[in-house]
Motif scaffolding. Structure first.
Motif, PDB file in Angstrom:
ATOM      1  N   GLU A  71      66.909  17.305  19.014  1.00  7.39           N
ATOM      2  CA  GLU A  71      67.879  16.211  19.185  1.00  7.39           C
ATOM      3  C   GLU A  71      67.518  15.026  18.300  1.00  7.39           C
ATOM      4  OE1 GLU A  71      69.367  17.092  23.750  1.00  7.39           O
ATOM      5  OE2 GLU A  71      67.648  15.749  23.429  1.00  7.39           O
ATOM      6  N   SER A  75      69.799  13.478  15.364  1.00  9.17           N
ATOM      7  CA  SER A  75      70.083  12.045  15.289  1.00  9.17           C
ATOM      8  C   SER A  75      69.742  11.514  13.896  1.00  9.17           C
ATOM      9  CB  SER A  75      69.279  11.302  16.354  1.00  9.17           C
ATOM     10  OG  SER A  75      69.457   9.923  16.230  1.00  9.17           O
ATOM     11  N   ASP A  78      72.363  12.501  11.270  1.00  6.09           N
ATOM     12  CA  ASP A  78      73.561  11.662  11.226  1.00  6.09           C
ATOM     13  C   ASP A  78      73.360  10.461  10.306  1.00  6.09           C
ATOM     14  OD1 ASP A  78      74.882  13.349  12.957  1.00  6.09           O
ATOM     15  OD2 ASP A  78      74.381  12.180  14.744  1.00  6.09           O
TER      16      ASP A  78
END
Length: 109
Positions: A71, A75, A78
């Motif tokens: 995760e 993140s 992005d």
């Protein structure tokens, strides 16, 4: 005259002895506080090490750690303009790990 000097020396030594005894008592109290603090720290360290060992030996926690790491990577992706294909791969890995985690928890019941 010798007696007067000896009496004066004895008084000086008595005062000095009292001062040293007071310092000794103060240092003894500080030492006891230090020993208690070390004992508390050792107990906390032992407890933390036991918890860490249990977590390291817990497969479910290892899987959860992998999910957290993925995760975090997603993140970061992005913000770093990672390719859509790579993001999709990471999402698939997260989904697979989440399924593994659910299975892991199910085996505990």
């Amino acid at each position: 005259m010798n007696f007067g000097q000896q009496k004066n020396a004895l008084e000086n030594q008595t005062v000095r002895n009292q001062e040293l005894q007071k310092q000794n008592n103060e240092l003894g109290a500080l030492l006891e506080k230090w020993r208690e603090a070390v004992a508390q720290r050792d107990a906390l360290l032992s407890s933390t090490q036991a918890k860490l060992s249990a977590m390291q030996n817990d497969q479910c926690e290892a899987i959860r750690g992998e999910i957290t790491g993925l995760e975090g990577t997603l993140s970061w992706a992005d913000n770093s303009q990672m390719s859509t294909v790579r993001r999709s791969e990471i999402n698939n890995l997260i989904t697979q790990h989440q399924q593994s985690l659910q299975s892991c928890f199910a085996t505990r019941r």
